[in-house]
Design a protein around this motif. Sequence first.
Motif, PDB file in Angstrom:
ATOM      1  N   HIS A 282     -35.464   3.666 -48.306  1.00  0.00           N
ATOM      2  CA  HIS A 282     -35.261   4.159 -46.933  1.00  0.00           C
ATOM      3  C   HIS A 282     -34.779   5.605 -46.962  1.00  0.00           C
ATOM      4  O   HIS A 282     -33.835   5.955 -47.681  1.00  0.00           O
ATOM      5  N   ARG A 283     -35.413   6.418 -46.134  1.00  0.00           N
ATOM      6  CA  ARG A 283     -35.070   7.838 -46.072  1.00  0.00           C
ATOM      7  C   ARG A 283     -34.237   8.176 -44.847  1.00  0.00           C
ATOM      8  O   ARG A 283     -33.977   9.329 -44.534  1.00  0.00           O
ATOM      9  N   GLY A 284     -33.820   7.144 -44.128  1.00  0.00           N
ATOM     10  CA  GLY A 284     -32.931   7.307 -42.988  1.00  0.00           C
ATOM     11  C   GLY A 284     -32.316   5.966 -42.646  1.00  0.00           C
ATOM     12  O   GLY A 284     -32.958   4.926 -42.819  1.00  0.00           O
ATOM     13  N   VAL A 285     -31.052   5.983 -42.167  1.00  0.00           N
ATOM     14  CA  VAL A 285     -30.335   4.739 -41.850  1.00  0.00           C
ATOM     15  C   VAL A 285     -29.582   4.937 -40.543  1.00  0.00           C
ATOM     16  O   VAL A 285     -28.692   5.794 -40.446  1.00  0.00           O
ATOM     17  N   GLY A 286     -29.953   4.154 -39.518  1.00  0.00           N
ATOM     18  CA  GLY A 286     -29.226   4.198 -38.263  1.00  0.00           C
ATOM     19  C   GLY A 286     -27.878   3.498 -38.386  1.00  0.00           C
ATOM     20  O   GLY A 286     -27.632   2.748 -39.336  1.00  0.00           O
ATOM     21  N   LEU A 287     -27.025   3.743 -37.411  1.00  0.00           N
ATOM     22  CA  LEU A 287     -25.684   3.148 -37.421  1.00  0.00           C
ATOM     23  C   LEU A 287     -25.335   2.693 -36.013  1.00  0.00           C
ATOM     24  O   LEU A 287     -25.378   3.480 -35.066  1.00  0.00           O
ATOM     25  N   LEU A 288     -24.992   1.413 -35.894  1.00  0.00           N
ATOM     26  CA  LEU A 288     -24.604   0.833 -34.611  1.00  0.00           C
ATOM     27  C   LEU A 288     -23.235   0.197 -34.768  1.00  0.00           C
ATOM     28  O   LEU A 288     -23.038  -0.669 -35.629  1.00  0.00           O
ATOM     29  N   LEU A 289     -22.277   0.638 -33.962  1.00  0.00           N
ATOM     30  CA  LEU A 289     -20.881   0.239 -34.140  1.00  0.00           C
ATOM     31  C   LEU A 289     -20.270  -0.220 -32.821  1.00  0.00           C
ATOM     32  O   LEU A 289     -20.368   0.496 -31.824  1.00  0.00           O
ATOM     33  N   ARG A 290     -19.659  -1.380 -32.820  1.00  0.00           N
ATOM     34  CA  ARG A 290     -18.794  -1.711 -31.691  1.00  0.00           C
ATOM     35  C   ARG A 290     -17.503  -0.909 -31.848  1.00  0.00           C
ATOM     36  O   ARG A 290     -17.058  -0.634 -32.961  1.00  0.00           O
ATOM     37  N   GLU A 291     -16.899  -0.554 -30.744  1.00  0.00           N
ATOM     38  CA  GLU A 291     -15.683   0.270 -30.781  1.00  0.00           C
ATOM     39  C   GLU A 291     -14.509  -0.571 -31.257  1.00  0.00           C
ATOM     40  O   GLU A 291     -13.865  -1.276 -30.481  1.00  0.00           O
ATOM     41  N   THR A 292     -14.219  -0.484 -32.547  1.00  0.00           N
ATOM     42  CA  THR A 292     -13.113  -1.205 -33.164  1.00  0.00           C
ATOM     43  C   THR A 292     -12.289  -0.233 -33.992  1.00  0.00           C
ATOM     44  O   THR A 292     -12.652   0.940 -34.154  1.00  0.00           O
ATOM     45  N   ALA A 293     -11.199  -0.732 -34.561  1.00  0.00           N
ATOM     46  CA  ALA A 293     -10.335   0.124 -35.381  1.00  0.00           C
ATOM     47  C   ALA A 293     -11.049   0.620 -36.631  1.00  0.00           C
ATOM     48  O   ALA A 293     -10.745   1.700 -37.142  1.00  0.00           O
ATOM     49  N   THR A 294     -12.001  -0.167 -37.146  1.00  0.00           N
ATOM     50  CA  THR A 294     -12.672   0.216 -38.383  1.00  0.00           C
ATOM     51  C   THR A 294     -13.861   1.149 -38.143  1.00  0.00           C
ATOM     52  O   THR A 294     -14.340   1.792 -39.075  1.00  0.00           O
ATOM     53  N   ALA A 295     -14.343   1.238 -36.915  1.00  0.00           N
ATOM     54  CA  ALA A 295     -15.562   1.997 -36.629  1.00  0.00           C
ATOM     55  C   ALA A 295     -15.492   3.462 -37.071  1.00  0.00           C
ATOM     56  O   ALA A 295     -16.453   3.967 -37.667  1.00  0.00           O
ATOM     57  N   PRO A 296     -14.409   4.214 -36.802  1.00  0.00           N
ATOM     58  CA  PRO A 296     -14.392   5.617 -37.220  1.00  0.00           C
ATOM     59  C   PRO A 296     -14.517   5.793 -38.732  1.00  0.00           C
ATOM     60  O   PRO A 296     -15.191   6.728 -39.195  1.00  0.00           O
ATOM     61  N   TRP A 297     -13.879   4.916 -39.505  1.00  0.00           N
ATOM     62  CA  TRP A 297     -13.994   5.002 -40.960  1.00  0.00           C
ATOM     63  C   TRP A 297     -15.426   4.745 -41.410  1.00  0.00           C
ATOM     64  O   TRP A 297     -15.941   5.419 -42.299  1.00  0.00           O
ATOM     65  N   ILE A 298     -16.074   3.760 -40.808  1.00  0.00           N
ATOM     66  CA  ILE A 298     -17.446   3.443 -41.171  1.00  0.00           C
ATOM     67  C   ILE A 298     -18.372   4.603 -40.796  1.00  0.00           C
ATOM     68  O   ILE A 298     -19.278   4.964 -41.564  1.00  0.00           O
ATOM     69  N   ALA A 299     -18.145   5.213 -39.634  1.00  0.00           N
ATOM     70  CA  ALA A 299     -18.952   6.368 -39.230  1.00  0.00           C
ATOM     71  C   ALA A 299     -18.800   7.516 -40.224  1.00  0.00           C
ATOM     72  O   ALA A 299     -19.786   8.181 -40.585  1.00  0.00           O
ATOM     73  N   ASP A 300     -17.577   7.753 -40.685  1.00  0.00           N
ATOM     74  CA  ASP A 300     -17.353   8.823 -41.670  1.00  0.00           C
ATOM     75  C   ASP A 300     -18.085   8.526 -42.974  1.00  0.00           C
ATOM     76  O   ASP A 300     -18.711   9.410 -43.568  1.00  0.00           O
ATOM     77  N   GLY A 301     -17.986   7.270 -43.436  1.00  0.00           N
ATOM     78  CA  GLY A 301     -18.661   6.898 -44.682  1.00  0.00           C
ATOM     79  C   GLY A 301     -20.169   6.995 -44.561  1.00  0.00           C
ATOM     80  O   GLY A 301     -20.856   7.446 -45.495  1.00  0.00           O
ATOM     81  N   HIS A 302     -20.709   6.580 -43.429  1.00  0.00           N
ATOM     82  CA  HIS A 302     -22.149   6.677 -43.185  1.00  0.00           C
ATOM     83  C   HIS A 302     -22.589   8.143 -43.222  1.00  0.00           C
ATOM     84  O   HIS A 302     -23.621   8.486 -43.831  1.00  0.00           O
ATOM     85  N   ALA A 303     -21.827   9.019 -42.588  1.00  0.00           N
ATOM     86  CA  ALA A 303     -22.180  10.442 -42.569  1.00  0.00           C
ATOM     87  C   ALA A 303     -22.163  11.032 -43.977  1.00  0.00           C
ATOM     88  O   ALA A 303     -23.058  11.804 -44.356  1.00  0.00           O
ATOM     89  N   ARG A 304     -21.135  10.686 -44.764  1.00  0.00           N
ATOM     90  CA  ARG A 304     -21.065  11.198 -46.140  1.00  0.00           C
ATOM     91  C   ARG A 304     -22.273  10.755 -46.955  1.00  0.00           C
ATOM     92  O   ARG A 304     -22.889  11.548 -47.680  1.00  0.00           O
ATOM     93  N   ALA A 305     -22.593   9.464 -46.853  1.00  0.00           N
ATOM     94  CA  ALA A 305     -23.668   8.919 -47.687  1.00  0.00           C
ATOM     95  C   ALA A 305     -25.035   9.460 -47.274  1.00  0.00           C
ATOM     96  O   ALA A 305     -25.865   9.769 -48.132  1.00  0.00           O
ATOM     97  N   THR A 306     -25.291   9.567 -45.970  1.00  0.00           N
ATOM     98  CA  THR A 306     -26.598  10.080 -45.540  1.00  0.00           C
ATOM     99  C   THR A 306     -26.768  11.545 -45.929  1.00  0.00           C
ATOM    100  O   THR A 306     -27.868  11.966 -46.316  1.00  0.00           O
ATOM    101  N   ARG A 307     -25.666  12.315 -45.883  1.00  0.00           N
ATOM    102  CA  ARG A 307     -25.749  13.713 -46.355  1.00  0.00           C
ATOM    103  C   ARG A 307     -26.028  13.760 -47.851  1.00  0.00           C
ATOM    104  O   ARG A 307     -26.843  14.569 -48.312  1.00  0.00           O
ATOM    105  N   ARG A 308     -25.346  12.917 -48.587  1.00  0.00           N
ATOM    106  CA  ARG A 308     -25.509  12.898 -50.038  1.00  0.00           C
ATOM    107  C   ARG A 308     -26.948  12.572 -50.437  1.00  0.00           C
ATOM    108  O   ARG A 308     -27.463  13.101 -51.428  1.00  0.00           O
TER     109      ARG A 308
END
Length: 356
Positions: free
Chosen positions: A202-228
């Motif tokens: 896969h050359r792209g990965v979408g991200l769908l998050l319910r607004e929870t306490a863990t969501a911001p951390w997951i968004a940050d990790g997703h951004a790091r990995a997709t950039r990498r």
Amino acid sequence: MIAEQRRERILREIVMRGRLEVADFARRTDLSGMTIRRDLAVLAERGLIRRVHGGAVLPETADAPAVGTRGIGSSSRPVATIGLIVPDAAYYFPPVIRGVGEAARSAGIRIVLGTTDYDPREETHQLARLDAGGADAIMLVTARPGVDDGMTWQAIADIRTPVVLVERSADGAPTTLRVDSVRSDHGFGAELAVDHLAERGHRGVGLLLRETATAPWIADGHARATRRHGMADAPVVFAPSLRWGDGSTSDLLRAFLDDCLDAGIHAAVVLPDDLAVSLLGIAEGRGLRVPEDFAIVAYDDEIASFATVPLTAIAPPKLAVGRRALEACLMRLEQRDLAPAQRVQLTPAINVREST
């Protein structure tokens, strides 16, 4: 506090920490040094402790009765009483609670559970109540997604009982506030999911998050990995909390899937499991094959394996978080201010199933 209650508390302190220093114990309990030394003399006469300079320790003899015959560590005479405050006792938190309970039983510790229903005012009330009730330590899962608004820090500062944050970060705490934290490294979990999908082409990965306490951390990790991985930009959508009966969640899922496909994206990471299962149902309803046409990685792994296509899922180490949180409490109780503040992160695992 009557004499036998004082002596029971003194004995628990020695069992838990291995030693009691009169001056330190007097400062923490508002008892006089003379009263404590008098109680130590009584306990020494009974053979339960051994007096040493400045305090007392457990007896060294093999047949010392300190724990077993005295009952310290039993349900009626716990070594310590520790509070556990959670926003709710459903879905995510039962494994954390179970991990705390297992570790507590083996250590002879009583756990007192409270839930806040995500009400910050109730959280502050329960912190004060446990502190006033003589809890030895408190494990806290804060009601708010973030704890950088000052309200939680003030509530912790207002009590004397040591606090360990569970599945929450201590980042942003005042440097004068000694607070420990034990949590899952959700950013790493998101990177694990993206890496897994990248390995499958896969050359792209979408991200769908319910607004929870863990969501911001997951968004940050997703951004790091997709950039990498040099991936193309993909939809990142935050879903509000459920509003029953208005169809808003289904509409959002359909729009998310449309946006992914329009952008040539054929994979997504979804928090939590129930949202991932719903996305799977919508994809299947359109005739899409999972994983051939669209791959899904769920985050939480509570119900992911029961989907029509069992979902690959990121599994936070919830049991281990509970156990480590209790260990952090014990270290704080044993070493008091001598123990350095801990900020422990445990890494999630990936359970690969048919959806990828």
